[in-house]
Design an enzyme around this catalytic site. Sequence first.
Site, PDB file in Angstrom:
ATOM      1  N   HIS A 137      22.495  21.106  39.937  1.00 14.09           N
ATOM      2  CA  HIS A 137      22.733  22.212  40.872  1.00 14.09           C
ATOM      3  C   HIS A 137      21.659  22.171  41.942  1.00 14.09           C
ATOM      4  O   HIS A 137      20.478  21.951  41.621  1.00 14.09           O
ATOM      5  CB  HIS A 137      22.703  23.564  40.148  1.00 14.09           C
ATOM      6  CG  HIS A 137      23.730  23.644  39.070  1.00 14.09           C
ATOM      7  ND1 HIS A 137      25.070  23.769  39.344  1.00 14.09           N
ATOM      8  CD2 HIS A 137      23.619  23.525  37.735  1.00 14.09           C
ATOM      9  CE1 HIS A 137      25.736  23.751  38.206  1.00 14.09           C
ATOM     10  NE2 HIS A 137      24.898  23.604  37.215  1.00 14.09           N
ATOM     11  N   TYR A 167      21.892  26.478  50.206  1.00 13.69           N
ATOM     12  CA  TYR A 167      22.208  25.055  49.991  1.00 13.69           C
ATOM     13  C   TYR A 167      21.687  24.123  51.080  1.00 13.69           C
ATOM     14  O   TYR A 167      21.894  22.908  51.007  1.00 13.69           O
ATOM     15  CB  TYR A 167      23.734  24.878  49.857  1.00 13.69           C
ATOM     16  CG  TYR A 167      24.337  25.696  48.734  1.00 13.69           C
ATOM     17  CD1 TYR A 167      23.976  25.474  47.413  1.00 13.69           C
ATOM     18  CD2 TYR A 167      25.259  26.710  48.995  1.00 13.69           C
ATOM     19  CE1 TYR A 167      24.509  26.225  46.382  1.00 13.69           C
ATOM     20  CE2 TYR A 167      25.808  27.478  47.970  1.00 13.69           C
ATOM     21  CZ  TYR A 167      25.430  27.230  46.665  1.00 13.69           C
ATOM     22  OH  TYR A 167      25.960  27.976  45.649  1.00 13.69           O
ATOM     23  N   HIS A 221      30.803  27.159  35.566  1.00 15.06           N
ATOM     24  CA  HIS A 221      30.666  28.402  34.824  1.00 15.06           C
ATOM     25  C   HIS A 221      31.876  28.747  33.952  1.00 15.06           C
ATOM     26  O   HIS A 221      31.790  29.645  33.135  1.00 15.06           O
ATOM     27  CB  HIS A 221      30.364  29.543  35.797  1.00 15.06           C
ATOM     28  CG  HIS A 221      29.259  29.192  36.758  1.00 15.06           C
ATOM     29  ND1 HIS A 221      27.984  28.897  36.335  1.00 15.06           N
ATOM     30  CD2 HIS A 221      29.252  29.038  38.120  1.00 15.06           C
ATOM     31  CE1 HIS A 221      27.228  28.601  37.391  1.00 15.06           C
ATOM     32  NE2 HIS A 221      27.976  28.674  38.479  1.00 15.06           N
TER      33      HIS A 221
HETATM   34  C1  DQA Z   1      25.941  25.148  42.628  1.00 16.17           C
HETATM   35  C2  DQA Z   1      25.718  26.494  41.939  1.00 16.17           C
HETATM   36  C3  DQA Z   1      27.038  27.128  41.549  1.00 16.17           C
HETATM   37  O1  DQA Z   1      26.822  28.382  40.920  1.00 16.17           O
HETATM   38  C4  DQA Z   1      27.888  27.365  42.782  1.00 16.17           C
HETATM   39  O2  DQA Z   1      29.138  27.896  42.414  1.00 16.17           O
HETATM   40  C5  DQA Z   1      28.030  26.175  43.638  1.00 16.17           C
HETATM   41  C6  DQA Z   1      26.882  25.278  43.807  1.00 16.17           C
HETATM   42  C7  DQA Z   1      24.619  24.538  43.141  1.00 16.17           C
HETATM   43  O3  DQA Z   1      24.625  23.362  43.513  1.00 16.17           O
HETATM   44  O4  DQA Z   1      23.605  25.240  43.227  1.00 16.17           O
HETATM   45  O5  DQA Z   1      29.059  25.946  44.258  1.00 16.17           O
HETATM   46  O6  DQA Z   1      26.484  24.254  41.682  1.00 16.17           O
END
Ligand code: DQA
Length: 140
Positions: free
Chosen positions: A99, A22, A79
């Site tokens: 995402h 991230y 999800h």
């Molecule tokens: C997310 C992807 C999701 O699977 C994960 O649970 C997150 C972040 C993303 O920004 O890539 O918390 O939403």
Amino acid sequence: MKFLVLNGVNLNLTGKREKGVYGSETLESINRELEEDCEKQGHKVDFFQSNLEGEICTKIQEAEGNYDGIVLNAGAFTHYSFAIRDAIAAISVPVVEVHMSNVYAREEFRRKSVLTEVCKGEILGFGKKSYLLALRSFTL
Ligand code: DQA
């Protein structure tokens, strides 16, 4: 135009958790950048983050009549949250799912979103730029 950027569970830890996935920039810093971009385009933007599913639903409900678009990164709620899905379906404000990571290149469970069907579209895999692209999508 006026937009709402909504972040769900654990997104408050952006910049501190799983930096390889991230990035190392905080949510606060990402939001400032989004705000600057919106201001340059002559638009207004509000931000909200919560680890509580119900608070996200309430914000979505309250967006009706108050915003022209919502950018939503629901985090792991993506999800499995039928409550957030129903809240999105209940309003006429367009919601773009976002995402930061490419969820299709990760664990199997991340490949399923219960939100996409009721969203206007989805942008993923571009890190913080996913938010920027989603916001721009409302006016392009
Ligand atoms: C997310 C992807 C999701 O699977 C994960 O649970 C997150 C972040 C993303 O920004 O890539 O918390 O939403």
